[in-house]
Write a protein that holds these residues in place. Structure first.
Motif, PDB file in Angstrom:
ATOM      1  N   SER A  43       0.856  -1.185   0.000  1.00 50.83           N
ATOM      2  CA  SER A  43       0.000   0.000   0.000  1.00 50.83           C
ATOM      3  C   SER A  43       0.893   1.236   0.000  1.00 50.83           C
ATOM      4  O   SER A  43       1.903   1.277   0.691  1.00 50.83           O
ATOM      5  CB  SER A  43      -0.909  -0.006   1.221  1.00 50.83           C
ATOM      6  OG  SER A  43      -0.144  -0.190   2.399  1.00 50.83           O
ATOM      7  N   CYS A  44       0.526   2.229  -0.783  1.00 53.65           N
ATOM      8  CA  CYS A  44       1.381   3.411  -0.976  1.00 53.65           C
ATOM      9  C   CYS A  44       1.630   4.102   0.364  1.00 53.65           C
ATOM     10  O   CYS A  44       0.697   4.431   1.088  1.00 53.65           O
ATOM     11  CB  CYS A  44       0.717   4.358  -1.964  1.00 53.65           C
ATOM     12  SG  CYS A  44       1.641   5.880  -2.204  1.00 53.65           S
ATOM     13  N   PHE A  45       2.925   4.299   0.675  1.00 52.48           N
ATOM     14  CA  PHE A  45       3.274   4.922   1.954  1.00 52.48           C
ATOM     15  C   PHE A  45       2.960   6.410   1.944  1.00 52.48           C
ATOM     16  O   PHE A  45       2.796   7.025   2.982  1.00 52.48           O
ATOM     17  CB  PHE A  45       4.757   4.707   2.264  1.00 52.48           C
ATOM     18  CG  PHE A  45       5.672   5.321   1.241  1.00 52.48           C
ATOM     19  CD1 PHE A  45       6.101   6.630   1.377  1.00 52.48           C
ATOM     20  CD2 PHE A  45       6.071   4.584   0.130  1.00 52.48           C
ATOM     21  CE1 PHE A  45       6.920   7.195   0.419  1.00 52.48           C
ATOM     22  CE2 PHE A  45       6.882   5.152  -0.832  1.00 52.48           C
ATOM     23  CZ  PHE A  45       7.311   6.459  -0.686  1.00 52.48           C
ATOM     24  N   ALA A  46       2.861   6.982   0.738  1.00 55.53           N
ATOM     25  CA  ALA A  46       2.639   8.426   0.649  1.00 55.53           C
ATOM     26  C   ALA A  46       1.170   8.772   0.874  1.00 55.53           C
ATOM     27  O   ALA A  46       0.855   9.783   1.477  1.00 55.53           O
ATOM     28  CB  ALA A  46       3.117   8.946  -0.702  1.00 55.53           C
ATOM     29  N   CYS A  47       0.274   7.923   0.382  1.00 52.16           N
ATOM     30  CA  CYS A  47      -1.153   8.273   0.473  1.00 52.16           C
ATOM     31  C   CYS A  47      -1.933   7.194   1.212  1.00 52.16           C
ATOM     32  O   CYS A  47      -3.153   7.280   1.294  1.00 52.16           O
ATOM     33  CB  CYS A  47      -1.728   8.452  -0.932  1.00 52.16           C
ATOM     34  SG  CYS A  47      -1.738   6.939  -1.898  1.00 52.16           S
ATOM     35  N   SER A  48      -1.263   6.198   1.771  1.00 52.54           N
ATOM     36  CA  SER A  48      -1.904   5.058   2.458  1.00 52.54           C
ATOM     37  C   SER A  48      -2.990   4.413   1.606  1.00 52.54           C
ATOM     38  O   SER A  48      -3.981   3.919   2.132  1.00 52.54           O
ATOM     39  CB  SER A  48      -2.503   5.463   3.798  1.00 52.54           C
ATOM     40  OG  SER A  48      -1.825   6.513   4.380  1.00 52.54           O
ATOM     41  N   GLU A  65      -4.839   5.830  -0.911  1.00 54.76           N
ATOM     42  CA  GLU A  65      -5.860   6.710  -1.500  1.00 54.76           C
ATOM     43  C   GLU A  65      -5.612   6.927  -2.998  1.00 54.76           C
ATOM     44  O   GLU A  65      -6.548   7.170  -3.749  1.00 54.76           O
ATOM     45  CB  GLU A  65      -5.832   8.077  -0.812  1.00 54.76           C
ATOM     46  CG  GLU A  65      -6.086   8.023   0.686  1.00 54.76           C
ATOM     47  CD  GLU A  65      -7.554   7.792   0.986  1.00 54.76           C
ATOM     48  OE1 GLU A  65      -8.384   8.544   0.458  1.00 54.76           O
ATOM     49  OE2 GLU A  65      -7.855   6.832   1.725  1.00 54.76           O
ATOM     50  N   GLY A  66      -4.341   6.865  -3.388  1.00 54.91           N
ATOM     51  CA  GLY A  66      -3.987   7.173  -4.775  1.00 54.91           C
ATOM     52  C   GLY A  66      -3.321   8.534  -4.845  1.00 54.91           C
ATOM     53  O   GLY A  66      -3.891   9.539  -4.420  1.00 54.91           O
ATOM     54  N   CYS A  67      -2.104   8.575  -5.337  1.00 48.15           N
ATOM     55  CA  CYS A  67      -1.382   9.851  -5.425  1.00 48.15           C
ATOM     56  C   CYS A  67      -0.353   9.738  -6.538  1.00 48.15           C
ATOM     57  O   CYS A  67      -0.345   8.786  -7.302  1.00 48.15           O
ATOM     58  CB  CYS A  67      -0.711  10.182  -4.094  1.00 48.15           C
ATOM     59  SG  CYS A  67       0.672   9.115  -3.697  1.00 48.15           S
ATOM     60  N   ARG A  68       0.529  10.729  -6.610  1.00 46.19           N
ATOM     61  CA  ARG A  68       1.490  10.764  -7.685  1.00 46.19           C
ATOM     62  C   ARG A  68       2.527   9.641  -7.551  1.00 46.19           C
ATOM     63  O   ARG A  68       2.930   9.030  -8.532  1.00 46.19           O
ATOM     64  CB  ARG A  68       2.193  12.127  -7.676  1.00 46.19           C
ATOM     65  CG  ARG A  68       2.708  12.595  -9.006  1.00 46.19           C
ATOM     66  CD  ARG A  68       3.071  14.079  -8.930  1.00 46.19           C
ATOM     67  NE  ARG A  68       3.831  14.371  -7.725  1.00 46.19           N
ATOM     68  CZ  ARG A  68       5.154  14.220  -7.614  1.00 46.19           C
ATOM     69  NH1 ARG A  68       5.849  13.787  -8.634  1.00 46.19           N
ATOM     70  NH2 ARG A  68       5.759  14.509  -6.478  1.00 46.19           N
ATOM     71  N   VAL A  69       2.919   9.374  -6.288  1.00 45.93           N
ATOM     72  CA  VAL A  69       3.932   8.342  -6.036  1.00 45.93           C
ATOM     73  C   VAL A  69       3.453   6.988  -6.564  1.00 45.93           C
ATOM     74  O   VAL A  69       4.215   6.249  -7.188  1.00 45.93           O
ATOM     75  CB  VAL A  69       4.254   8.249  -4.528  1.00 45.93           C
ATOM     76  CG1 VAL A  69       5.190   7.081  -4.245  1.00 45.93           C
ATOM     77  CG2 VAL A  69       4.869   9.552  -4.030  1.00 45.93           C
ATOM     78  N   CYS A  70       2.185   6.662  -6.323  1.00 46.39           N
ATOM     79  CA  CYS A  70       1.666   5.344  -6.725  1.00 46.39           C
ATOM     80  C   CYS A  70       0.916   5.430  -8.036  1.00 46.39           C
ATOM     81  O   CYS A  70       0.212   4.504  -8.407  1.00 46.39           O
ATOM     82  CB  CYS A  70       0.775   4.777  -5.627  1.00 46.39           C
ATOM     83  SG  CYS A  70      -0.590   5.866  -5.180  1.00 46.39           S
ATOM     84  N   LYS A  71       1.037   6.542  -8.750  1.00 45.03           N
ATOM     85  CA  LYS A  71       0.348   6.779 -10.023  1.00 45.03           C
ATOM     86  C   LYS A  71      -1.158   6.556  -9.885  1.00 45.03           C
ATOM     87  O   LYS A  71      -1.814   6.016 -10.775  1.00 45.03           O
ATOM     88  CB  LYS A  71       0.924   5.876 -11.119  1.00 45.03           C
ATOM     89  CG  LYS A  71       2.403   6.144 -11.373  1.00 45.03           C
ATOM     90  CD  LYS A  71       2.890   5.378 -12.613  1.00 45.03           C
ATOM     91  CE  LYS A  71       4.385   5.495 -12.762  1.00 45.03           C
ATOM     92  NZ  LYS A  71       5.098   4.517 -11.908  1.00 45.03           N
TER      93      LYS A  71
HETATM   94 ZN   LIG Z   1       0.002   6.981  -3.274  1.00 48.00          ZN
END
Ligand SMILES: [Zn+2]
Lengths: 727, 339
Positions: B262-267, B269-275
């Motif tokens: 799971s994306c550590f940046a947005c937990s 939610e979806g963000c730039r790090v996880c596209k």
């Molecule tokens: Zn993310």
């Protein structure tokens, strides 16, 4: 592959939104990379397109029906397949190598490359553009609509996964199709208008006059469909994947057909695909089969059933799936499953089975008939994976293995490797990570002579870039490159080290991989240098040598010495060979003016490179405590004037001092050196020594120390022609 | 006599107290407590007293002397402290000038990331194995159950030195070397350099680091693989991390799974790090294919195992916010000094 959503849903007896379906497919092993909102060029049709990415083992997913079949298994819903059956009255004419039927004859010369070739002749077609529904579907799939007959074959391919090709039957000499290897140098103009020169490794479709198509890759221009064509021969064949791949690769061609053949097409799909395309042609181009289809093949294409032990499924997956649950999951995939009960666990008297809780299940056996579209399923473990996929990876339990192997510790060598990095970084050098390749250019820059062992480097057959054609035999190239890049960025304080592998060998066998440590310093090591005189500020030879001495100390290596050394890249007067117990292990020195110029550096950098394997073999992880002295030492200073050359180096002076000092001489330190012509004369230098004398048990008397000093001065005088001076 | 003593004591106290520097204090000491000072003089007078009064007066003198000496010492300390403060002020330096220490360098971000990964697996009872970077076809592909014509073996994917000498394209090669020399239980992680023909850009490099893991024993299950990689993800990203497994295909594992965290940046939610997906793909994993186990002579009925491989570069780039993979290999001092 582009999978239009509304097209796909025609085969599925359920309702599911495109986004949700994409997620289910992705989690079920068919990755949907994105969903595109699509509108046709004429603006008359819209759809959502699922863009799938298919792993190389799943050629069966390269069709609409294949995707639908997989989706139905994952969703647990029914499948509505198109009718591809052949009417009883039109049963194909079969044969093993050569079949003639009406005005058509098919001969397979190379059964290995082409185990099956089916064809159907359709007469009375009227070539015209496809109706909008067909054109839209093809456009959504990313295929350019051409004309109704060709479109129908492409549609059937997209739907079923079987590549088809339509020939103008009248352009095939004597209506005779021959599947054979090309002759070396044989030429064929493919439908893209390119002249292809073939080799005997390529498989071609030919007529008695010559090649008419590149088998499984692309048709030939001379026999392709024309606007006036009325008499069509539809080819539906099965080709060997490796053969198609080699040809496509060699010629740098890839087509929808070759893409599928390379990944394996179901050999039993040739006739259904013919039936389906005939149906579509009849619908949109008129015409009808002139004769029953011809089906030439090497034999029956069948699969041996696979036995699955349901207990083994649970043993591998960590699940507790009942046999019935497993049967249901396999049936959803369209596999026929026959349950049986074994008398005994037979062949499974293993630890895992003895410990297995469900003795009943251990006797269960499932016999599974796997369809020919799934050549990837050969073994029990393959079916266990299918069960896991349909059951859902996310539904598998999450546990940690019992630890039966003990503690995880680093080895001695791994701990020493860490220590080397710690010492170097503690000294202020940054850790460099550079590529393992270098160029002959670097060896030239570093002035290695033709016979240097560094030139015995592995040569890459097809290097990634210029100046990266060799595997590195020195870390200095990478460090000097980095220094140059830093200088170009106006960073002139450079302190780098690298620990990495070097490769020595001629490429005929695996090379000798040696671990090496190298460092490069230039400029200042300090965080700030205000008011500091140069000698405190600059990282020079003695600075880097000091770091190396510290490293040896931290590795608890005794017997380290330095001698004047030689190295092609280094300044002849400022290079030391590093020795441990007299064995050379590396070099430290200042780069030569040529190297400095080659890398365009503003000052002569100092570098070291040592054989880490040789050094760490002599290293100790743990130090042994030496008791602290209980009594104070007697300190005496001694100033010498002696010749200024290698035979009178600091090391020689210290050696001669120690040799005469006896047991009481504990420590000798050089604390001042200068060569001033006025004060000491031409070719001479002054060396000041500080000597510590100590007895472990008692305080020394002045007489004892004087006596030792006497022996020392005498020895220095006779061995090194040193005059003792007082100041 | 007694009266004189008291007067003298009073004067001495005042003189000691009022001394403004060590010189004045010394003068006061000499005057009252010195060898020929007043107290001495008074003490001399004791002889003139009646014999029975002498002991009592003597005690009084001693007490006075003790008191004055204590006072003298206290005052001396006061004056000395004052004086050193004065001296210190004269030799003050500009404490705001920068320090002149030697640099101390941090671990390279790539290797620091690898270290953290290794730490987790050491804690789970794994040992660290290494192997050659230049390999032959057997260890590179054949023993890993690659069919003879697999595209990975192409010159377009793999660097070759000779027909049977190549740069390893994955650390999985070391799996075979470890199992050849060891009976189960096997629990190793293999960090190392790999090479694949890839164009060099912000997110690709022909040289890269991988961490490979291998666990073979009786009763190892795919559930254990999930648990192990969950422990790994939590060790790297914190207790909140979740992992996702989905089917994939690798020749040397069956079943095979791609795994993501799971994306550590947005937990998630979806963000730039996880596209925008909420997940970051970490690598490949699966149950070791029985063909691989059989190839090294293991009893495939008795032993099962899992293996996984994680790329280190993208991990490190995400952790530190490094935008371009080439920076990791640049030796740029401005970057390296940041860690
Ligand atoms: Zn993310």
């Amino acid at each position: 592959m582009r999978v239009p959503y509304s097209w796909l849903m025609e085969y599925l007896d359920t309702e599911v939104a495109a986004g949700e379906l994409a997620e289910i497919l992705t989690m079920g092993g068919l990755e949907v990379e994105e969903i595109i909102d699509w509108t046709s060029a004429d603006g008359q049709a819209t759809d959502q397109i699922l863009i799938t990415s298919v792993t190389s083992n799943r050629g069966d997913l390269l069709s609409m029906v294949g995707v639908a079949r997989h989706a139905a298994a994952l969703l647990g819903c029914a499948l509505k397949l198109p009718d591809c059956s052949i009417p009883q009255t039109e049963q194909p004419v079969m044969g093993e190598r050569d079949v003639e039927q009406g005005d058509t004859r098919i001969t397979i010369d190379d059964l290995e490359g082409c185990p099956r070739y089916s064809a159907l002749r359709i007469t009375g077609v009227e070539v015209r553009p496809s109706p909008p529904w067909m054109a839209h579907r093809l456009e959504a799939a990313g295929l350019r609509p051409i004309s109704n007959v060709v479109d129908a074959t492409n549609y059937a391919m997209w739907e079923l996964g079987q590549p088809l090709h339509a020939f103008d039957h009248r352009l095939i000499v004597q209506g005779h199709i021959i599947v054979r290897r090309a002759a070396d140098g044989e030429k064929l103009v493919t439908i893209d208008g390119t002249m292809r020169e073939l080799t005997s490794a390529d498989l071609v479709i030919a007529d008695p006059k010559g090649a008419v198509a590149l088998a499984g890759v692309m048709g030939g221009r001379d026999t392709e469909m024309r606007d006036r064509t009325t008499d069509v021969l539809i080819e539906s064949a099965h080709f060997a994947p490796t053969m198609i791949r080699r040809t496509a690769q060699r010629l740098g061609m890839s087509s929808e057909a070759s893409y599928r053949f390379e990944r394996h097409v179901d050999p039993n799909l040739t006739l259904p695909a013919l039936a389906r395309s005939a149906q579509l042609i009849a619908e949109i181009a008129g015409g009808s089969a002139a004769a029953p289809a011809i089906d030439v093949r090497a034999g029956e294409f069948t699969r041996e059933p696979i036995t699955l032990r349901p207990a083994r499924t649970n043993h591998v997956l960590g699940t507790e799936l009942s046999t019935d649950e497993q049967i249901e999951l396999l049936q959803r995939l369209g596999f026929a499953v026959k349950p049986e009960k074994a008398e005994a666990p037979g062949g499974m008297e293993t630890e895992w089975l003895r410990a297995y809780p469900d003795r009943e299940q251990a006797l269960e056996r499932l016999t599974i008939s796997v369809p020919t579209r799934r050549p990837d399923l050969e073994r029990e473990i393959d079916l266990i994976e299918e069960i896991a996929i349909v059951h859902g990876y996310s539904n598998l339990p999450t546990t940690l293995p019992e630890n039966t192997s003990g503690a995880g510790v680093r080895t001695r060598r791994q701990k020493l490797d860490q220590r080397v990095s710690e010492v170097m970084r503690g000294a202020g050098l940054c850790e460099n990570v550079s590529f393992s390749m270098m160029g002959r250019r670097d060896l030239d820059f570093l002035c290695y002579p033709e016979d240097a062992c560094e030139r015995e480097a592995l040569v890459l057959r097809d290097p990634a870039a210029e100046n990266q054609e060799l595997m590195r035999t020195t870390l200095l190239a990478g460090l000097l490159d980095a220094a140059q890049r830093n200088v170009r960025q106006r960073v002139e304080d450079v302190a780098l080290f690298e620990i990495g592998r070097l490769f020595f060998g001629d490429g005929s066998a695996l090379p000798d991989e040696r671990h090496s440590l190298a460092a490069l310093v230039m400029g200042s090591a300090r965080t700030s240098t205000w008011n500091l005189p140069d000698e405190y500020e600059k990282m020079d030879f003695y600075w880097l040598k000091g770091v190396l001495e510290q490293l040896m100390r931290r590795l608890h290596i005794a017997g380290v010495s330095f001698e004047r050394g030689e190295h092609p890249s280094l300044h002849p007067g400022r290079t030391a060979q590093v020795l441990i117990d007299g064995e050379p292990v590396g070099v430290v020195g200042e780069i030569s003016p040529q190297v400095q110029e080659a890398y365009d550096l503003p000052e002569p950098a100092c570098v070291l490179e040592i054989d880490l394997d040789a050094v760490l073999a002599r290293a100790r992880l743990l130090a042994t405590y030496a008791p602290l002295p209980r009594l104070p030492a007697a300190i005496r200073d001694l100033a010498l004037v002696l010749d200024d050359d290698d035979r009178h180096s600091a090391t020689r002076v210290v050696e001669a001092t120690r040799a005469a000092g006896g047991e009481l001489l504990e420590h000798v330190e050089v604390f001042d050196v200068y060569a001033d012509r006025e004060r000491v004369g031409e070719g001479r230098k002054s060396v000041a020594l500080r000597l510590s004398f100590r007895h472990p048990e008692r305080t020394l008397t002045d007489e004892e120390v004087d006596e030792a000093m006497g022996r020392i001065t005498q020895n220095l005088g006779s061995k090194l022609r040193a005059e003792v001076r007082t100041w | 006599m007694e009266h004189r003593l008291r007067e003298m004591a009073e004067a001495a106290r005042r003189a000691l107290r009022e001394a403004t520097n060590l010189d004045e204090l010394e003068q006061a000491r000499a005057r009252y407590l010195g060898r020929s000072g007043i107290l001495r003089d008074i003490q001399q007078g004791i002889r003139d007293l009646a014999k029975e009064l002498r002991p009592q007066f003597g005690r009084l003198i001693n007490e006075t002397r003790a008191e004055l000496e204590a006072l003298l010492e206290a005052r001396r300390k006061e004056l000395e402290a004052g004086q050193s403060r004065l001296r210190a002020a004269e030799s003050a330096i500009d404490v705001t000038l920068p320090g002149r220490a030697q640099h101390i360098a941090g671990r390279h971000p790539l290797l620091a990331t690898l270290d953290d990964m290794l730490e987790i697996f050491l804690g789970l009872g794994y040992t660290i194995a290494e192997g050659p970077e230049v390999e032959n076809n057997y260890y590179g592909f054949e023993a890993l159950n690659y069919p003879p014509d697999h595209p990975a073996m192409d010159e377009q994917m793999t660097f070759y030195i000779a027909d049977d000498v190549l740069l390893r394209s994955q650390t999985s090669t070391v799996q075979i070397r470890v199992m050849e020399t060891q009976e189960p239980p096997v629990r190793v992680v293999v960090p190392g350099r790999c090479f694949r023909r890839d164009t060099l850009d912000a997110t690709h490099s022909h040289t890269f680091y991988q961490l490979e893991g291998l666990c073979v024993d009786e009763g190892i299950t795919m559930a254990d693989l999930k648990g192990t990689l969950l422990a790994f993800a939590r060790g790297m990203f914190g207790e909140e991390a979740r992992v996702r497994f989905r089917p994939d295909f690798f020749p040397f594992t069956e079943p095979s799974a791609e795994f993501a965290v799971s994306c550590f940046a947005c937990s998630g939610e979806g963000c730039r790090v996880c596209k925008g997906t909420g997940w970051i793909e970490l690598g490949g994993s699966g149950m070791v294919d029985p063909n691989v186990l059989a190839g090294v002579g293991y009893d495939t009925e008795r032993y099962t195992g899992f293996a996984f491989g994680v790329g280190v570069e993208r991990f490190a780039m995400n952790r530190y916010g490094i935008p371009d993979m080439r920076l990791l290999y640049s030796g740029d001092m401005r970057m390296l000094r940041q860690f």
